[in-house]
Design a protein around this motif. Structure first.
Motif, PDB file in Angstrom:
ATOM      1  N   ASP A 165     -15.154  51.777  21.053  1.00 38.04           N
ATOM      2  CA  ASP A 165     -14.883  50.375  20.715  1.00 38.04           C
ATOM      3  C   ASP A 165     -13.622  50.232  19.867  1.00 38.04           C
ATOM      4  O   ASP A 165     -12.797  49.354  20.105  1.00 38.04           O
ATOM      5  N   SER A 166     -13.503  51.100  18.882  1.00 34.32           N
ATOM      6  CA  SER A 166     -12.370  50.957  17.965  1.00 34.32           C
ATOM      7  C   SER A 166     -11.029  51.177  18.682  1.00 34.32           C
ATOM      8  O   SER A 166     -10.011  50.637  18.283  1.00 34.32           O
ATOM      9  N   LEU A 167     -11.041  51.989  19.740  1.00 33.47           N
ATOM     10  CA  LEU A 167      -9.784  52.245  20.461  1.00 33.47           C
ATOM     11  C   LEU A 167      -9.492  51.158  21.498  1.00 33.47           C
ATOM     12  O   LEU A 167      -8.387  51.052  22.007  1.00 33.47           O
ATOM     13  N   GLN A 168     -10.534  50.365  21.808  1.00 33.35           N
ATOM     14  CA  GLN A 168     -10.358  49.361  22.859  1.00 33.35           C
ATOM     15  C   GLN A 168      -9.614  48.124  22.367  1.00 33.35           C
ATOM     16  O   GLN A 168      -9.066  47.367  23.163  1.00 33.35           O
ATOM     17  N   GLU A 169      -9.616  47.936  21.056  1.00 37.65           N
ATOM     18  CA  GLU A 169      -9.011  46.722  20.500  1.00 37.65           C
ATOM     19  C   GLU A 169      -7.558  46.563  20.939  1.00 37.65           C
ATOM     20  O   GLU A 169      -6.785  47.517  20.879  1.00 37.65           O
ATOM     21  N   GLY A 170      -7.243  45.377  21.380  1.00 38.46           N
ATOM     22  CA  GLY A 170      -5.856  45.085  21.759  1.00 38.46           C
ATOM     23  C   GLY A 170      -5.491  45.553  23.158  1.00 38.46           C
ATOM     24  O   GLY A 170      -4.374  45.321  23.616  1.00 38.46           O
ATOM     25  N   HIS A 182      -5.433  45.557  27.164  1.00 34.73           N
ATOM     26  CA  HIS A 182      -5.560  44.592  28.260  1.00 34.73           C
ATOM     27  C   HIS A 182      -6.845  44.933  29.038  1.00 34.73           C
ATOM     28  O   HIS A 182      -7.137  46.107  29.300  1.00 34.73           O
ATOM     29  N   THR A 183      -7.601  43.909  29.437  1.00 29.46           N
ATOM     30  CA  THR A 183      -8.895  44.168  30.101  1.00 29.46           C
ATOM     31  C   THR A 183      -8.748  45.000  31.369  1.00 29.46           C
ATOM     32  O   THR A 183      -9.584  45.882  31.629  1.00 29.46           O
ATOM     33  N   ALA A 184      -7.694  44.757  32.127  1.00 29.67           N
ATOM     34  CA  ALA A 184      -7.529  45.498  33.384  1.00 29.67           C
ATOM     35  C   ALA A 184      -7.329  46.990  33.100  1.00 29.67           C
ATOM     36  O   ALA A 184      -7.950  47.848  33.743  1.00 29.67           O
ATOM     37  N   LEU A 185      -6.501  47.268  32.109  1.00 24.87           N
ATOM     38  CA  LEU A 185      -6.220  48.673  31.759  1.00 24.87           C
ATOM     39  C   LEU A 185      -7.475  49.337  31.194  1.00 24.87           C
ATOM     40  O   LEU A 185      -7.819  50.466  31.545  1.00 24.87           O
ATOM     41  N   LYS A 186      -8.161  48.584  30.339  1.00 24.01           N
ATOM     42  CA  LYS A 186      -9.396  49.091  29.733  1.00 24.01           C
ATOM     43  C   LYS A 186     -10.392  49.474  30.838  1.00 24.01           C
ATOM     44  O   LYS A 186     -10.975  50.556  30.827  1.00 24.01           O
ATOM     45  N   GLY A 187     -10.553  48.574  31.811  1.00 26.60           N
ATOM     46  CA  GLY A 187     -11.484  48.809  32.912  1.00 26.60           C
ATOM     47  C   GLY A 187     -11.095  50.048  33.696  1.00 26.60           C
ATOM     48  O   GLY A 187     -11.939  50.897  34.025  1.00 26.60           O
ATOM     49  N   GLN A 188      -9.821  50.150  33.957  1.00 24.14           N
ATOM     50  CA  GLN A 188      -9.345  51.286  34.753  1.00 24.14           C
ATOM     51  C   GLN A 188      -9.580  52.620  34.014  1.00 24.14           C
ATOM     52  O   GLN A 188     -10.056  53.594  34.595  1.00 24.14           O
ATOM     53  N   ILE A 189      -9.267  52.627  32.722  1.00 28.11           N
ATOM     54  CA  ILE A 189      -9.448  53.870  31.935  1.00 28.11           C
ATOM     55  C   ILE A 189     -10.937  54.223  31.880  1.00 28.11           C
ATOM     56  O   ILE A 189     -11.319  55.380  32.089  1.00 28.11           O
ATOM     57  N   ASN A 190     -11.764  53.232  31.615  1.00 20.50           N
ATOM     58  CA  ASN A 190     -13.206  53.502  31.530  1.00 20.50           C
ATOM     59  C   ASN A 190     -13.760  54.034  32.850  1.00 20.50           C
ATOM     60  O   ASN A 190     -14.620  54.919  32.861  1.00 20.50           O
ATOM     61  N   ARG A 191     -13.223  53.519  33.951  1.00 18.69           N
ATOM     62  CA  ARG A 191     -13.682  53.994  35.263  1.00 18.69           C
ATOM     63  C   ARG A 191     -13.274  55.455  35.480  1.00 18.69           C
ATOM     64  O   ARG A 191     -14.065  56.289  35.907  1.00 18.69           O
ATOM     65  N   ILE A 192     -12.048  55.747  35.139  1.00 16.36           N
ATOM     66  CA  ILE A 192     -11.552  57.137  35.285  1.00 16.36           C
ATOM     67  C   ILE A 192     -12.433  58.095  34.478  1.00 16.36           C
ATOM     68  O   ILE A 192     -12.846  59.152  34.962  1.00 16.36           O
ATOM     69  N   LEU A 193     -12.741  57.679  33.257  1.00 19.56           N
ATOM     70  CA  LEU A 193     -13.512  58.569  32.375  1.00 19.56           C
ATOM     71  C   LEU A 193     -14.969  58.672  32.817  1.00 19.56           C
ATOM     72  O   LEU A 193     -15.534  59.766  32.860  1.00 19.56           O
TER      73      LEU A 193
END
Ligand code: BES
Ligand code: ZN
Ligand code: ZN
Length: 497
Positions: free
Chosen positions: A28-33, A35-46
């Motif tokens: 959560d702390s790293l997600q701040e700021g 972009h939702t699209a990038l966040k989604g993509q990174i989370n999917r990769i991981l």
């Protein structure tokens, strides 16, 4: 590279995300700021396990509508140490492509200052290329890399101070590499001396003294003169003194500075002879260390000596069979002119005694035998004091620069002092143990305190960097060429006691 530190969350350019092995999503702390699209993509990769975050690995995300990113592996959380952070930082620079741009934001949260510092250190060290001799298209030129580190509130002051130190030390490593990579038609003894002279002008607390060929001859520096006299580029000795107004004993560094080693009359084979431009790596280590210390505002006294010569075959070169008299008064029977590093060092080590140092450490690309013994993985380390040898070994370990203990044995000393016609010989009786016989030879020229005949020998260590100064493919802090090894070891030893 420019580095700034701040606790904010906005992302400048490409996001760099250091992750532990097995991370299944961005905390959560790293997600701040983000972009939702990038966040989604990174989370999917991981979550799909497409990026495992093993140490020294990275994955780029380019073309996402949420911006560009690079995921960087730190390895297993339980095993992670500052070496892993340093390697991860270096891996970012090694795998950065033009498409990532030069603006990078590294996102940290809940990370200790020392670990973030090591990550920055790795980035700084790896951000190096030697392209002075390449014509470059204006369009191909990239701007300086601009890195922003986001840390937790309250960490910024300490991290900024640490970053400044790492940047100063990295400038010393880069100077060492510049000197080592410089082609030998431009890097000759007097060119090195001139550069040192010019460099010292920027620091009020540093003085450089040059002992030229004439002065070296008059002083009786028979080792330096014998090696350098065969070249049109004459030899010299360069002395660096930092904070000389301080009283008391200080560290003393001595470097082998053979700007090109043809072998002399005992000519080397042609294959890879170009690599012998790095034979001044010891002097580059010494000069780089002085830059690391000076640029970080070191307050203690430090003295260094570099022994500069070019080893050439010519009508006035020394011959196998010659007997020379060194500054110490001891004579050397020359049996092979390719064993020249030990000759110039014999004068450098003896001269070092004049400064009544706390200890002397010499650096030299001294023997091929050391490369046979340790490959490119570790420097050979010898000392006349076991505790001191351990201290250097530990300083190397602390910064990820391996220096491996090697034996300084009476039998090797005997081998190097049994010449029929001189005090010493510059070649062992056989070819076995060549790195050890070289170290045992050097010991003959380490003075006793105040040069007293039966006094105690000054604490001394010898570091053979023939395998670690270049060609070290597993050294992830450098792409190719000169490594700049041991500037950081010395900075650590000198500043941390
Ligand atoms: N500069 C070389 C040592 C060297 C060799 C460094 C290969 C890096 C890679 C040194 O001056 C040298 O030639 N040493 C000789 C000593 C021998 C003649 C006793 C060697 O190692 O072969
Ligand atoms: Zn040689
Ligand atoms: Zn050499």
């Amino acid at each position: 590279m420019k580095v700034s530190v701040s606790p904010g969350h906005n992302i400048n350019g490409t996001l760099i995300l250091p992750l532990f092995e097995g991370s299944e999503g961005v905390s959560d702390s790293l997600q701040e700021g983000l972009h939702t699209a990038l966040k989604g993509q990174i989370n999917r990769i991981l979550s799909e396990g497409d990026f495992k975050a093993k140490v020294k690995t990275s994955m780029s995300i380019i073309g996402s509508e949420g911006g560009k990113a690079m995921l960087v592996g730190l390895g297993k959380e339980d095993d992670v140490d500052i070496h892993a952070y340093r390697k991860a930082g270096a891996a970012v620079i090694a795998s950065r492509k033009k498409a990532h741009g030069t603006d990078l934001t590294v996102r940290f949260s809940g990370t200790p200052v020392e670990s973030m510092g090591a990550f920055i250190e790795g980035m700084l060290l790896r951000d190096y290329s030697y392209d002075h001799y390449k014509m470059q298209d204006e369009d191909d030129k990239e701007a300086e890399i601009d890195v922003r580190i986001t840390c937790d509130e309250g960490q910024e002051g300490e991290l900024a101070a640490l970053t400044k130190i790492h940047a100063g030390v990295a400038s010393g490593v880069h100077l060492s590499r510049d000197l080592g990579n410089c082609p030998p038609n431009d890097m000759y003894p007097e060119a090195f001396a001139d550069q040192a002279w010019e460099w010292a002008k920027q620091y009020d607390n540093v003085e450089v003294t040059i002992i030229n060929y004439d002065q070296a001859q008059k002083a009786g520096m028979g080792g330096l003169v014998a090696v350098g006299m065969g070249s049109a580029r004459k030899p010299c000795m360069v002395i660096f003194e930092m904070n000389s107004d301080q009283s008391g004993r200080c560290p003393m560094l001595v470097g082998k500075g053979i700007t090109f080693d043809t072998g002399g009359i005992s000519l080397k084979p042609g294959a890879n002879m170009d690599e012998m431009k790095y034979d001044m790596g010891g002097s580059a280590t010494v000069f780089g260390t002085m830059q690391a210390l000076a640029s970080t505002g070191h307050k203690g006294k430090v003295v260094a000596i570099t022994c500069m010569a070019e080893n050439m075959p010519s009508s006035n070169a020394q011959r196998p069979g010659d007997v020379i008299t060194t500054l110490s008064g001891k004579t050397i029977e020359i049996l092979n002119t390719d064993a020249e590093g030990r000759l110039v060092l014999s004068d450098g080590l003896w001269k070092a005694g004049e400064f009544d140092p706390e200890y002397i450490i010499d650096f030299a690309t001294l023997t091929g035998a050391c490369v046979v013994a340790l490959g490119h993985e570790a420097t050979g380390l010898w000392s006349n004091d076991d505790d001191f040898r351990t201290r250097i070994h530990e300083a190397g370990n602390a910064v990820g620069e391996l220096a491996w203990p090697m034996p300084l044995l009476p039998a090797f000393e005997k081998e190097m002092t049994n010449s029929k016609i001189a005090d010493t010989r510059n070649l062992g009786a056989g070819r076995y143990g060549g790195a050890n016989t070289a170290a045992a030879f050097l010991k003959q020229f380490v003075p006793n305190r105040n040069y007293e005949k039966d006094g105690e020998q000054i604490t001394w260590a010898h570091m053979d960097i023939a395998g670690t100064y270049w060609g070290a493919k597993t050294n992830s802090m450098v792409g190719n060429g000169a490594t700049g090894i041991h500037v950081r070891t010395m900075y650590h030893l000198i500043t941390n006691g």
